[in-house]
Structure formats: structure tokens, C-alpha cells
Write an enzyme that holds these catalytic residues in place. Sequence first.
Site, short mmCIF file in Angstrom:
data_model
loop_
_atom_site.label_atom_id
_atom_site.label_comp_id
_atom_site.label_asym_id
_atom_site.label_seq_id
_atom_site.Cartn_x
_atom_site.Cartn_y
_atom_site.Cartn_z
N SER A 129 0.82 -1.22 0.00
CA SER A 129 0.00 0.00 0.00
C SER A 129 0.85 1.26 0.00
O SER A 129 1.97 1.28 0.53
CB SER A 129 -0.89 0.02 1.23
OG SER A 129 -1.65 -1.15 1.30
N GLU A 244 -2.87 -14.34 1.33
CA GLU A 244 -3.14 -13.44 2.45
C GLU A 244 -4.54 -13.72 3.00
O GLU A 244 -4.81 -13.54 4.18
CB GLU A 244 -3.03 -11.99 1.98
CG GLU A 244 -3.17 -10.97 3.09
CD GLU A 244 -2.84 -9.54 2.66
OE1 GLU A 244 -2.37 -9.34 1.52
OE2 GLU A 244 -3.06 -8.63 3.47
N SER A 379 -10.60 -4.32 1.50
CA SER A 379 -11.70 -3.90 2.37
C SER A 379 -12.97 -4.69 2.06
O SER A 379 -13.11 -5.30 0.99
CB SER A 379 -11.97 -2.40 2.19
OG SER A 379 -12.62 -2.19 0.95
N ASN A 380 -13.92 -4.67 3.00
CA ASN A 380 -15.16 -5.44 2.81
C ASN A 380 -15.97 -4.92 1.62
O ASN A 380 -16.65 -5.70 0.94
CB ASN A 380 -15.99 -5.43 4.09
CG ASN A 380 -15.42 -6.39 5.12
OD1 ASN A 380 -14.31 -6.89 4.96
ND2 ASN A 380 -16.17 -6.67 6.16
N GLU A 381 -15.87 -3.61 1.34
CA GLU A 381 -16.58 -3.09 0.15
C GLU A 381 -15.98 -3.71 -1.12
O GLU A 381 -16.71 -4.11 -2.03
CB GLU A 381 -16.46 -1.55 0.08
CG GLU A 381 -17.25 -0.80 1.13
CD GLU A 381 -16.58 -0.81 2.52
OE1 GLU A 381 -15.37 -1.10 2.59
OE2 GLU A 381 -17.28 -0.54 3.50
#
Length: 394
Positions: A129, A244, A379-381
Site C-alpha cells: 500500500s 493473504e 476492504s469489505n466493500e
Amino acid sequence: MDLSFTPEEQAFREEVRAFFAENLPKEMSDAVRAGGELTKDIMDRYHTLLNDKGWLATTWPEEFGGPGWSPVQRHIFEEEACRAYAPRIVPFGLAMLGPVLQQFGSKAQQDYYLPRILSGEDWWCQGYSEPGAGSDLASLKTRAVRDGDDYVINGQKTWTTLGQHANKIFCLVRTDPDVKQQKGISFILVDLDTPGIEMRPIKLIEGGHEVNEVFFTDVRVPAENLVGEENQGWTIAKFLLTHERTNIAGVGFSMQSLEEVKALARKVMRNGRPLIEDPLFAARVAQVEIDLEAMKLTNLRMLYKAQKQGAPGPETSILKIKGTVIGQELKDLARRALGPSAAPFPGLLSANLDPAPEDAAHNAARYFNNRKTSIFGGSNEIQRNILTKTMLEL
Ligand SMILES: Cc1cc2nc3c(=O)[nH]c(=O)nc-3n(C[C@H](O)[C@H](O)[C@H](O)COP(=O)(O)OP(=O)(O)OC[C@H]3O[C@@H](n4cnc5c(N)ncnc54)[C@H](O)[C@@H]3O)c2cc1C
């Protein structure tokens, strides 16, 4: 589909349970039980304990030093490790870089790095990131330019978990800025002692130092540290992300948290009776337990599929979403059970007006720290986007 464990699997569970009962030092399980950050010393000693037993690299093939376990055995091991309050295995070398080197690394890289991951000589961290590249990882800008036998790296990585303990970082870098984003990325191994690297801590909301930002200024890295071909990094990045997300459901950890919530709610009194008898609280506990039971079955279905047909598919996104939602709900219930006493640690609101139950410490810290789980690892989105594309075909 038979979702019950075979006699061999049950015998394996007994063996793992006995191993933890006999060998896990009490101070380690106490530290995990207490919550908060674990010291490097504890993480290192747990790593060595498992390596000596041959149970460290649970996902590696036997030829590279893995125990040769099936997905179901790995699941049983995780459950028993959580039941014993063992520390988590630090994943960056073992669960992420190891499989990458086994798949894409040169023989020289495999021979050099893999034993050092097992021995604990190298502690790896993950440099994916950047400030402008998280969900949209392919837009990363950290630049690596070939100069003779080296690459020269300039840029910044962020959210680097446990980088303060690491001596090495694997990075995604841009090696060709003139092609489609995904086609100009490479995967490279960097020694954190190299001149030009600076690591700065980022404090998380509960005050802990778990993540960092890493700055690269004219950092010279030998070209032999490139993994795979130049500009093949996106393929490697995607491969690593599937690893991951292994064990992403965190069933064992949620089982552990559920027991803790129930024990707490039996102890804490509200309006003259144990909180567990409060219908609204009890309903929330019951709902999360039902969700957890359903997730356990989904997890077993996925393990069954992985065992029969190879790698799991996009179902891992379902497990990531449900696993993190359940984990966060359990941390919220623990925090609510304790009320103001949940925040007895320094740094946050000193709202602990009542004497706190002795196991109250860190519950608010855990709750706040746990917000991360629905962000990292995709992310969950983003997981929902993956599901709509791959399973619903929208
Ligand atoms: C505690 C912690 C540890 C981490 N450890 C590491 C590490 O060791 N190494 C590493 O490389 N990275 C690490 N990360 C980074 C992590 O992978 C990213 O935070 C994550 O991918 C999200 O990226 P972002 O933070 O840039 O948020 P953004 O991508 O900016 O997203 C912001 C919000 O917008 C939403 N969003 C973005 N795009 C879409 C879309 N297309 N559709 C719907 N919603 C969208 C996101 O879901 C999120 O809610 C860590 C993060 C945290 C919080």
C-alpha cells in the site's frame, strides 16, 4: 458432502491439543489473553517453538519444510491454537512471501530465503500500500529504475504492519510508467538496512504501534532481488493476496471471543441480575452465535472444496466479510458489557468510573484495534465488488 471430521482428523486434533497443553508457556497464553500488543520476544519464541516441532509453515509443501497438512488439518490446528490462546503466527514471511518464492522465485532465491524464514533469521514486512494506492493498488507510484546491476527505488509505502521488527520488506514497485498500470509493476525484495530507507511509526486509534510508513530515497537494490520477470509483479501480487486471505474467516478467534463475551456477561451485573439474562443483550449474543455457527459450516464447505478441487474460489470473500463482521460484533459486545470500565488503559477517555472487573483491561482497545479487519487484506466493500462480479455476474 460429509462435513464431520474423520477419526484420523479427530486424532490429529487430540495431538495438537496435547502439544499446546504441554508446550505452550503460560506467560505466552497469558499475554494473548490480556490483549494488547505482543512483544517481539514472544512472537519470536512462538515461531521457534512451532519450527522445532515442524508445524510452523503450515501451508508449505513438504519439499520446502512444511508439515504436508491438508486444508482441514490446517483448520483444526488454527482452532486448537486459538483454544490454547497461542499467539498468532506472523504471516508476512510464512504465509505470503514463502508461497511467492516457491511459485515464482529462482532456485537461488528459494535456497537462500526460505530456510531463513523458517529459522526466524529474516522477519519480512509487506510493502504494497501507498498513500494513494490501497483498494486501487495498481495505481502505485513507488518507482524502481534499472541502473547497471541495481534498481534505484524512490517513493513511499504505508500501513506496513510490524515493520519496526522487520529486517526485510517485499515491495511492489513501478518499473514501467508508460504501459497499462498493471503491466508496469514488479515485485522486489529489499533489505531494510539499505541506505536511503526511513521507517516512521503510525499510531493506531487505540494508541498502539502496529503499523508504519516507509520512505525510499535513492535506495539501491541489487537487480538479482527481483522476483520473477520485470513487470510480472501484478501476477505475483494477486497470487500473494489469495494466500493473504487464507484462514480469513478467523473461526477460531471468534470462538475464543464468543466464550469471553459469555463469561463476561455472566459476571457483570446489570439492574441486579447477570447481564446474560438481559433479553436484549442475550438476543445479540444469540444472533452472533448463530452467525458464527453458519460461518463455521461455510468455512468447512470451502475447506472441503479446497481439499477436493484445489484452490478455493471467490467464496473467500464471503468468509472475509462475515468473519470480520462477526469478529467486530463480538468485540463490541465485550465493550458494551463492560460499559465505562472497558477503557482502563491510558491514552483514551479515562471514563472508568467504576472499579473494573479484573479482565476488563484492553477491551475498548481491542474493539478499536479490530476496526482494521474490515479494511486490510482488501476492504469489505471491495470484497462485495468481487462477489457481485464473480458469483452474481453483475
Ligand atoms: C491496520 C492495517 C494494517 C495494514 N497492513 C498493511 C501491510 O502490512 N502492508 C500493506 O501493504 N498494506 C497494509 N494495509 C493497507 C490495506 O491493505 C489498505 O488500507 C486497504 O487496502 C484499503 O486501502 P486504503 O486504506 O488506501 O483505503 P481506500 O482504498 O482509499 O478506501 C477508502 C474507503 O473507500 C472504499 N472503496 C475504495 N474503492 C472502492 C470501490 N471501488 N468500491 C467501493 N468502495 C470502495 C474502501 O472500502 C474504504 O472504505 C493495512 C491497513 C491497516 C488498516
